[in-house]
Scaffold this motif. Structure first.
Motif, PDB file in Angstrom:
ATOM      1  N   LEU A 199       0.808  -1.215   0.000  1.00 42.88           N
ATOM      2  CA  LEU A 199       0.000   0.000   0.000  1.00 42.88           C
ATOM      3  C   LEU A 199       0.844   1.270   0.000  1.00 42.88           C
ATOM      4  N   GLY A 200       2.142   1.144   0.221  1.00 43.47           N
ATOM      5  CA  GLY A 200       3.014   2.305   0.221  1.00 43.47           C
ATOM      6  C   GLY A 200       2.750   3.244   1.382  1.00 43.47           C
ATOM      7  N   MET A 201       2.565   2.675   2.568  1.00 45.44           N
ATOM      8  CA  MET A 201       2.240   3.508   3.725  1.00 45.44           C
ATOM      9  C   MET A 201       3.224   3.276   4.862  1.00 45.44           C
ATOM     10  N   SER A 202       3.290   4.253   5.738  1.00 49.78           N
ATOM     11  CA  SER A 202       4.174   4.180   6.898  1.00 49.78           C
ATOM     12  C   SER A 202       3.591   3.254   7.961  1.00 49.78           C
ATOM     13  N   ARG A 203       4.409   2.887   8.932  1.00 47.93           N
ATOM     14  CA  ARG A 203       3.960   2.046  10.038  1.00 47.93           C
ATOM     15  C   ARG A 203       2.881   2.773  10.844  1.00 47.93           C
ATOM     16  N   GLU A 204       3.056   4.072  11.046  1.00 48.07           N
ATOM     17  CA  GLU A 204       2.083   4.848  11.808  1.00 48.07           C
ATOM     18  C   GLU A 204       0.714   4.829  11.135  1.00 48.07           C
ATOM     19  N   LEU A 205       0.706   5.014   9.819  1.00 48.22           N
ATOM     20  CA  LEU A 205      -0.552   4.986   9.084  1.00 48.22           C
ATOM     21  C   LEU A 205      -1.162   3.592   9.094  1.00 48.22           C
ATOM     22  N   ALA A 206      -0.323   2.565   8.951  1.00 45.47           N
ATOM     23  CA  ALA A 206      -0.816   1.183   8.987  1.00 45.47           C
ATOM     24  C   ALA A 206      -1.437   0.871  10.346  1.00 45.47           C
ATOM     25  N   ASP A 207      -0.777   1.303  11.423  1.00 45.67           N
ATOM     26  CA  ASP A 207      -1.329   1.076  12.759  1.00 45.67           C
ATOM     27  C   ASP A 207      -2.665   1.783  12.934  1.00 45.67           C
ATOM     28  N   LEU A 208      -2.734   3.015  12.468  1.00 46.64           N
ATOM     29  CA  LEU A 208      -3.980   3.778  12.572  1.00 46.64           C
ATOM     30  C   LEU A 208      -5.101   3.092  11.803  1.00 46.64           C
ATOM     31  N   LEU A 209      -4.821   2.691  10.579  1.00 46.41           N
ATOM     32  CA  LEU A 209      -5.815   2.015   9.750  1.00 46.41           C
ATOM     33  C   LEU A 209      -6.242   0.689  10.353  1.00 46.41           C
ATOM     34  N   GLY A 210      -5.297  -0.054  10.887  1.00 44.11           N
ATOM     35  CA  GLY A 210      -5.601  -1.345  11.482  1.00 44.11           C
ATOM     36  C   GLY A 210      -6.494  -1.254  12.702  1.00 44.11           C
ATOM     37  N   ASN A 211      -6.483  -0.108  13.369  1.00 47.15           N
ATOM     38  CA  ASN A 211      -7.269   0.065  14.593  1.00 47.15           C
ATOM     39  C   ASN A 211      -8.588   0.801  14.400  1.00 47.15           C
ATOM     40  N   LEU A 212      -8.925   1.182  13.178  1.00 49.14           N
ATOM     41  CA  LEU A 212     -10.202   1.861  12.947  1.00 49.14           C
ATOM     42  C   LEU A 212     -11.367   0.902  13.145  1.00 49.14           C
ATOM     43  N   SER A 213     -12.434   1.416  13.724  1.00 46.94           N
ATOM     44  CA  SER A 213     -13.658   0.620  13.862  1.00 46.94           C
ATOM     45  C   SER A 213     -14.410   0.650  12.531  1.00 46.94           C
ATOM     46  N   LEU A 214     -15.369  -0.244  12.378  1.00 48.58           N
ATOM     47  CA  LEU A 214     -16.165  -0.274  11.159  1.00 48.58           C
ATOM     48  C   LEU A 214     -16.900   1.044  10.961  1.00 48.58           C
ATOM     49  N   THR A 249       8.260  -4.639 -11.453  1.00 48.99           N
ATOM     50  CA  THR A 249       7.316  -3.627 -10.990  1.00 48.99           C
ATOM     51  C   THR A 249       7.419  -3.441  -9.478  1.00 48.99           C
ATOM     52  N   ALA A 250       7.563  -4.529  -8.742  1.00 49.27           N
ATOM     53  CA  ALA A 250       7.705  -4.437  -7.285  1.00 49.27           C
ATOM     54  C   ALA A 250       8.958  -3.660  -6.908  1.00 49.27           C
ATOM     55  N   ILE A 251      10.026  -3.868  -7.638  1.00 51.35           N
ATOM     56  CA  ILE A 251      11.267  -3.125  -7.386  1.00 51.35           C
ATOM     57  C   ILE A 251      11.061  -1.637  -7.645  1.00 51.35           C
ATOM     58  N   LEU A 252      10.411  -1.304  -8.750  1.00 53.76           N
ATOM     59  CA  LEU A 252      10.144   0.102  -9.058  1.00 53.76           C
ATOM     60  C   LEU A 252       9.251   0.744  -8.001  1.00 53.76           C
ATOM     61  N   MET A 253       8.239   0.001  -7.549  1.00 58.38           N
ATOM     62  CA  MET A 253       7.315   0.532  -6.541  1.00 58.38           C
ATOM     63  C   MET A 253       8.026   0.721  -5.205  1.00 58.38           C
ATOM     64  N   ALA A 254       8.956  -0.170  -4.878  1.00 57.78           N
ATOM     65  CA  ALA A 254       9.662  -0.085  -3.613  1.00 57.78           C
ATOM     66  C   ALA A 254      10.564   1.153  -3.545  1.00 57.78           C
ATOM     67  N   ARG A 255      10.957   1.671  -4.681  1.00 57.46           N
ATOM     68  CA  ARG A 255      11.780   2.875  -4.718  1.00 57.46           C
ATOM     69  C   ARG A 255      11.013   4.109  -4.288  1.00 57.46           C
ATOM     70  N   GLN A 256       9.700   4.087  -4.418  1.00 59.67           N
ATOM     71  CA  GLN A 256       8.908   5.257  -4.094  1.00 59.67           C
ATOM     72  C   GLN A 256       8.874   5.491  -2.595  1.00 59.67           C
ATOM     73  N   PRO A 257       8.852   6.750  -2.200  1.00 57.55           N
ATOM     74  CA  PRO A 257       8.797   7.042  -0.755  1.00 57.55           C
ATOM     75  C   PRO A 257       7.469   6.589  -0.161  1.00 57.55           C
ATOM     76  N   VAL A 258       7.530   6.217   1.096  1.00 58.99           N
ATOM     77  CA  VAL A 258       6.342   5.797   1.820  1.00 58.99           C
ATOM     78  C   VAL A 258       5.513   7.024   2.149  1.00 58.99           C
ATOM     79  N   ALA A 259       4.198   6.893   2.062  1.00 55.75           N
ATOM     80  CA  ALA A 259       3.305   8.008   2.396  1.00 55.75           C
ATOM     81  C   ALA A 259       3.466   8.344   3.875  1.00 55.75           C
ATOM     82  N   ALA A 260       3.644   9.595   4.154  1.00 53.57           N
ATOM     83  CA  ALA A 260       3.829  10.037   5.543  1.00 53.57           C
ATOM     84  C   ALA A 260       2.492  10.388   6.195  1.00 53.57           C
TER      85      ALA A 260
END
Length: 105
Positions: free
Chosen positions: A36-51, A92-103
């Motif tokens: 998803l190209g996201m930071s750990r902080e964003l992943a944690d926030l998303l993972g903890n959202l209620s429905l 493609t995965a290599i190219l995508m991995a070069r992109q900065p993670v969304a802050a």
């Protein structure tokens, strides 16, 4: 002004994206962050959202997901016919991995 049909389509897409992203995060946070190209902080926030929080967030008329092929090499790698699909996916995965993670902000 955006017509109602388009707004509903965007909300539906947002909901589908958020539910999928949350499921990916809950199953394997490291893989989800990469995919998803996201930071750990964003992943944690998303993972903890209620429905109800996801539904509220999805109701925005703004598209919440973003396409990650912002440059020509990525779009080219995804759109050209190739004989070796596994090699194309790896490239493609290599190219995508070069992109900065969304802050997070």
């Amino acid at each position: 002004m955006v017509e109602t049909g388009n707004t509903n389509d965007i909300s539906d897409l947002n909901l589908a994206y958020l539910l999928l992203a949350q499921r990916l995060v809950r199953e394997d946070v490291a893989s989800a962050m990469f995919r998803l190209g996201m930071s750990r902080e964003l992943a944690d926030l998303l993972g903890n959202l209620s429905l109800s929080q996801i539904v509220k967030l999805a109701s925005s008329s703004l598209l919440l997901c973003r396409f990650r092929f912002d440059d020509q090499p990525i779009l080219s790698a995804l759109s050209h016919e190739v004989k070796d699909m596994a090699l194309q996916q790896a490239h493609t995965a290599i190219l995508m991995a070069r992109q900065p993670v969304a802050a997070t902000r």
